[in-house]
Design a protein around this motif. Structure first.
Motif, short mmCIF file in Angstrom:
data_model
loop_
_atom_site.label_atom_id
_atom_site.label_comp_id
_atom_site.label_asym_id
_atom_site.label_seq_id
_atom_site.Cartn_x
_atom_site.Cartn_y
_atom_site.Cartn_z
N GLY A 1 -37.75 -6.34 2.98
CA GLY A 1 -37.88 -5.53 1.78
C GLY A 1 -37.77 -4.03 2.03
N LEU A 2 -37.69 -3.63 3.30
CA LEU A 2 -37.51 -2.22 3.63
C LEU A 2 -36.02 -1.87 3.63
CD1 LEU A 2 -40.00 -1.79 6.63
CD2 LEU A 2 -40.31 -0.97 4.28
N LYS B 1 -44.27 -0.46 4.18
CA LYS B 1 -43.97 0.96 3.99
C LYS B 1 -45.01 1.84 4.67
CE LYS B 1 -41.40 0.50 -0.37
NZ LYS B 1 -41.40 0.78 -1.83
N SER C 1 -46.35 -10.98 -1.60
CA SER C 1 -45.09 -10.26 -1.45
C SER C 1 -45.25 -8.79 -1.83
CB SER C 1 -44.00 -10.90 -2.32
OG SER C 1 -43.77 -12.24 -1.93
N LYS C 2 -45.95 -8.55 -2.91
CA LYS C 2 -46.20 -7.17 -3.36
C LYS C 2 -47.02 -6.41 -2.31
CE LYS C 2 -48.29 -4.59 -7.22
NZ LYS C 2 -49.01 -4.71 -8.52
N LYS D 1 -31.86 -8.86 -0.59
CA LYS D 1 -31.98 -8.56 -2.02
C LYS D 1 -31.09 -9.49 -2.85
CE LYS D 1 -30.57 -4.55 -3.59
NZ LYS D 1 -30.48 -3.10 -3.95
N TYR E 1 -39.25 -6.03 8.17
CA TYR E 1 -39.54 -6.60 6.85
C TYR E 1 -38.29 -6.46 5.99
CZ TYR E 1 -41.84 -7.69 2.43
OH TYR E 1 -42.19 -8.28 1.24
N TYR F 1 -31.20 -5.68 4.52
CA TYR F 1 -31.87 -5.41 3.23
C TYR F 1 -31.01 -5.84 2.04
CZ TYR F 1 -33.56 -2.78 -0.80
OH TYR F 1 -33.99 -2.41 -2.06
N LEU G 1 -44.92 -5.59 0.96
CA LEU G 1 -44.02 -4.45 0.83
C LEU G 1 -44.79 -3.14 0.98
CD1 LEU G 1 -41.24 -3.30 0.25
CD2 LEU G 1 -41.70 -3.52 -2.21
N LYS G 2 -45.98 -3.06 0.37
CA LYS G 2 -46.81 -1.86 0.51
C LYS G 2 -47.22 -1.65 1.97
CE LYS G 2 -48.92 -1.77 -4.11
NZ LYS G 2 -50.21 -1.85 -4.85
N TYR H 1 -38.23 -12.14 -4.29
CA TYR H 1 -39.14 -11.16 -3.71
C TYR H 1 -38.94 -11.27 -2.20
CZ TYR H 1 -41.04 -12.14 -8.33
OH TYR H 1 -41.16 -12.35 -9.67
N PHE H 2 -39.58 -10.39 -1.43
CA PHE H 2 -39.27 -10.35 0.00
C PHE H 2 -40.30 -11.06 0.89
CE2 PHE H 2 -37.13 -6.62 -1.85
CZ PHE H 2 -35.81 -6.94 -1.51
#
Length: 385
Positions: free
Chosen positions: A280-281, A265, A257-258, A291, A278, A287, A261-262, A296-297
């Motif tokens: 998480g954006l 982006k 998940s981490k 959330k 995504y 979004y 997200l990276k 987590y996304f």
């Protein structure tokens, strides 16, 4: 292990549902491969097709604990879990409401098989709760959702769907595969039945095929009544492998998940990428909703290449990220939904769902993101030369 005791997620993954090795005191659950068990003078008459071998029973406790339900059931695949669950609650003359965007296998099962059973079905025109309500009929018995959806990562308002269903006395089912119980526990929002392709994040190593269902004792019993006749059980070796995998699920999924997200982006900033999907954006339509109902996304995202870039050529030029079927392994993979997960849909059906030829589904693994970015950069450069 007392599952009523409030345990941390890593403790649940590691210990709940383990089988004690009383004979040799091993640190892991022993595996029972027998397909034949004593029937006389025993508490349980065990038979593999009845889903009650020792390893299956034990692992179902872990699945239930992860989804915060009373019971669980394991299947030979995610589609076996989906099809058996739906057919357990639907019969001739009944109606089911399904969201507009679904995994291609689920969609294909419904449109190819339900007419044979005399089961009516409707797909919503959007994911708005008003569209779900609009499709409910007097004979509606089930509402089926999938969030985040495959492959466009659309997000459904789980609580609103569950509340609407309860007002009408309708059973709710969710395909929770993309989120996993680490990122989302739909029972907290009122959903009745949680379904997984356990091949994915529960397995996590691209080496087993399995499905899972979690629900109340009553609902699991109803699904089991049909499951024992359809025969969608699985090998106890697979069950044992799945238990092994679940021990690290929280660690894996958090890292994925981490990383996702990276990567989302990064892709959003890349001039060669037309669009990124995504939850998480902040640019994602849902979004705020994501959330509110996800911890987590998730490790899944999709992106569209600019029209002049050929999606298949780009994937062939990748060196580290594997163009590969399925998803959720510790290794990063990509695929074209038009060629794989949604190939059974007609071009018109794919277009209706917004699935374009240039769409790439990206299952982000546990690697260092700088290495994934470097791989994408070199593949893009080769493709546009």
């Amino acid at each position: 292990m007392n599952t009523k005791q409030k345990l941390g997620i890593n403790t649940i993954c590691t210990y709940v549902g383990e089988i004690k090795d009383d004979q040799f005191k091993g640190a892991i659950s022993p595996i029972y491969m027998s397909t034949s068990y004593q029937f006389d003078n025993v508490d349980v008459k065990r038979y593999p097709r009845y889903f009650n071998t020792p390893n299956q029973e034990a692992l179902c406790k872990k699945i239930a604990a992860l989804e915060k339900t009373e019971a669980g059931l394991l299947f030979g695949s995610g589609m076996a879990a989906i099809s058996t669950s739906l057919l357990a609650f639907l019969q001739k003359g009944n109606h089911v409401v399904l969201q507009e965007t679904l995994y291609g296998g689920t969609y294909n099962f419904v449109v190819e098989e339900f007419d044979k059973f005399g089961i009516e079905y409707s797909f919503t025109n959007s994911l708005a709760i008003e569209d779900f309500e609009k499709e409910i009929q007097q004979n509606t018995r089930v509402i089926f959702i999938e969030t985040p959806s495959n492959p466009l990562l659309k997000v459904v308002d789980i609580k609103s769907v569950a509340s609407l269903a309860k007002q009408h006395g309708i059973i709710t089912m969710i395909d929770n595969t993309f989120a996993s119980p680490i990122n989302q526990t739909p029972v907290d929002f009122g959903i009745d039945i949680m379904i997984h392709s356990a091949t994915k994040y529960m397995g996590g190593h691209s080496d087993i095929l399995a499905g899972a269902v979690a629900a109340s004792e009553e609902h699991i019993q109803r699904i089991w009544n049909l499951a024992k006749n359809l025969g969608g059980s699985l090998s106890d070796f697979t069950v044992w492998m799945l238990e092994r995998s679940l021990k690290t699920m929280n660690l894996r999924v958090k890292r994925q998940s981490k990383n996702a997200l990276k990567m989302a982006k990064y892709l959003e900033r890349n001039e060669h990428i037309a669009r990124v999907y995504y939850p998480g954006l902040k640019s994602h339509t849902n979004y705020e909703l994501a959330k509110s109902q996800m911890k987590y996304f998730g490790g899944m995202l999709s992106f569209e290449l600019q029209e002049e870039i050929d999606a298949m050529t780009f994937q062939r030029n990748l060196k580290l990220i594997k163009p590969s079927m399925s998803l959720a392994g510790v290794e990063s993979t990509v695929l074209s939904p038009t060629q794989t997960s949604h190939a059974l849909l007609s071009p018109e059906e794919r277009a209706k769902q917004g699935i374009k030829d240039g769409l790439i589904r990206f299952s982000v693994g546990i690697e260092e993101t700088k290495d994934l970015i470097q791989d994408i950069e070199q593949a893009l450069q080769k493709t546009i030369q």
